[in-house]
Motif scaffolding. Structure first.
Motif, short mmCIF file in Angstrom:
data_model
loop_
_atom_site.label_atom_id
_atom_site.label_comp_id
_atom_site.label_asym_id
_atom_site.label_seq_id
_atom_site.Cartn_x
_atom_site.Cartn_y
_atom_site.Cartn_z
N GLU A 63 0.82 -1.21 0.00
CA GLU A 63 0.00 0.00 0.00
C GLU A 63 0.85 1.26 0.00
N SER A 64 2.07 1.16 0.58
CA SER A 64 2.92 2.35 0.72
C SER A 64 3.75 2.62 -0.52
N HIS B 53 -12.19 14.66 -1.30
CA HIS B 53 -11.79 13.60 -0.38
C HIS B 53 -10.26 13.64 -0.26
N SER B 54 -9.75 13.87 0.92
CA SER B 54 -8.32 14.14 1.09
C SER B 54 -7.43 13.01 0.59
N GLU B 55 -7.81 11.76 0.89
CA GLU B 55 -6.96 10.64 0.48
C GLU B 55 -6.97 10.46 -1.04
N LYS C 233 -4.89 13.24 -2.62
CA LYS C 233 -3.47 12.95 -2.43
C LYS C 233 -2.99 11.90 -3.41
N GLU C 234 -3.78 10.84 -3.60
CA GLU C 234 -3.40 9.76 -4.51
C GLU C 234 -3.39 10.25 -5.95
N VAL D 264 -8.31 3.13 -2.13
CA VAL D 264 -8.60 4.50 -1.69
C VAL D 264 -9.81 5.04 -2.43
N GLU D 265 -9.87 4.81 -3.74
CA GLU D 265 -10.97 5.32 -4.54
C GLU D 265 -12.29 4.65 -4.18
N LYS E 237 -13.15 3.20 -1.42
CA LYS E 237 -13.59 3.62 -0.08
C LYS E 237 -14.22 5.01 -0.14
N ALA E 238 -13.66 5.89 -0.95
CA ALA E 238 -14.21 7.24 -1.09
C ALA E 238 -15.59 7.21 -1.72
#
Length: 395
Positions: free
Chosen positions: A166-167, A217-219, A222-223, A249-250, A252-253
């Motif tokens: 994930e990182s 959506h902040s995450e 960022k992505e 991330v997408e 979940k948003a």
């Protein structure tokens, strides 16, 4: 004892060095660090003075090795996330001899050699005992051997692997794993690199209002910013077969937005929607197998929910509408809410999940154990759950 290297040329031959310079991200990183093509390139060092590869360098090495020797059969993201190697028998018994190590074990400390044999072992595990294996089996078997691929002793390694993957930088485009467990997104090619593929864009599958919600959506912001996306032209990640899919991330948003805007009083949990999407579509935009779209809701079901039950936040004029992430997520949430009160009774999660996947008429509590365990496994990618089913509230 590990070999001591100071420059890249100490551990990489000329051909491999040239290949590294041809990687745009590597050349940019090296030039920014003051390195010069034609001169010796310094290896990065940690505070203890030990040499290491940056994430950009590691990804480049993995990409090159896969392209040269494995014909895209291996995922570079998997290679990047795994640090330990088992190599000797690969040379002796399986004939992996692109790099010589017999009689010279120090070669195993060379990045290209190490990655080559790591990939060879992963490829062998991919078809262990002539069966196509899941990502989880491969990673856990890599850690503890095939016999311990399902043993509890390798579970923590699998979870650490997922965290590392994930990182990894950027959104890479190999695609979600066929395993329903916590698969992240990674790639053979960065999403920001133009490979000639015909990309499918978020903006063609979502309204301007929904795109604004995604950018807010902040995450997600960022992505997308990290992978070089621009407002009005955001690419989906694509797998090796050019199939578009959503990152975790997408998805979940999208689930968060749909829940907050349309189901805040119904108790539908975004993590449950995400887990169901993992199971039915593997997060592919167009769906997987016979199921349509992200949530596997077909047009006839969506049209019934729209016409008969009044779920009309999104129109459904054709089957193509079900390949739009927000539309599919909305009607997936609506169907889940309907199932939670099926036939006028408040239903348990152990009924709702199998009913969503197989239909309410096909729920057999004696046969849903494995299905429920798979759901819990997928759910654990998005939230911490208790193993006691009675405490696992999803609605």
């Amino acid at each position: 004892m590990a070999a001591s290297f100071y420059y890249w040329s100490d551990c990489v031959d000329f051909q491999d060095m040239e290949a590294m310079w041809r990687e745009p991200e590597v050349s940019t990183e090296w030039l920014d660090a003051g390195e010069t093509k034609g001169s010796k390139v310094h290896l990065s060092r940690d505070p203890d003075g030990e040499p290491y590869l940056t994430q950009t360098e590691m990804k480049a090495v993995a990409d090159i090795i896969v392209r040269r020797h494995f014909d895209s059969q291996m995922h570079p993201d998997m290679i990047c996330a795994i640090a330990e190697l088992e190599t000797e028998w690969l040379v002796r018994d399986l004939g992996y001899r692109a790099y010589e190590v017999e009689g010279n074990p120090e070669n195993l400390y060379r990045p290209f050699v190490s990655v080559y044999f790591g990939a060879a072992y992963l490829k062998w595990l991919l078809n262990f005992e002539e069966k196509v294996r899941s990502e989880e089996f491969i990673v856990r078997a890599y850690n503890g051997g095939p016999i311990k691929a399902t043993h509890k002793s390798t579970l923590s390694y699998w979870k650490r692997y997922l965290s590392v993957k994930e990182s990894l930088p950027s959104r890479w485009s190999v695609g979600p794993s066929v395993n329903i467990a916590c698969s992240s997104t990674a790639s053979a090619v960065p999403a920001t690199q133009n490979t000639g593929a015909d990309y499918i864009y978020w903006d063609s599958k979502a309204s301007p209002e929904d795109m604004q919600e995604m950018w807010s959506h902040s995450e997600v912001a960022k992505e997308w910013t990290k992978s070089g996306e621009k407002r009005g032209k955001v690419r989906f990640s694509h797998d090796g077969n050019k199939r578009p899919y959503l990152s975790r991330v997408e998805i979940k948003a999208v689930a968060d937005i749909i829940r907050s805007k349309h189901f805040s009083t119904r108790g539908v949990k975004p993590s449950v929607l995400c887990a169901l999407a993992e199971m039915v579509s593997m997060r592919f935009v167009n769906g997987a197998g016979p199921r349509t779209g992200l949530m596997g809701i077909d047009y006839s079901t969506a049209f019934w929910l729209y016409m008969e039950l009044g779920y009309r936040a999104y129109r459904v004029d054709s089957v193509d509408d079900m390949t739009k992430p927000f539309v599919s997520m909305y009607f997936g949430a609506a169907y889940l809410a309907w199932l939670s009160e099926y036939e006028g009774r408040e239903r348990t999660p152990q009924f709702v999940v199998p009913a969503y996947l197989s239909g309410p008429k096909n729920v057999n509590h004696q046969e849903t154990g494995p299905l429920w365990l798979k759901f819990e496994q997928a759910l654990s990618c998005y939230e911490d759950i208790k193993r006691d089913p009675g405490n696992c509230t999803i609605l």
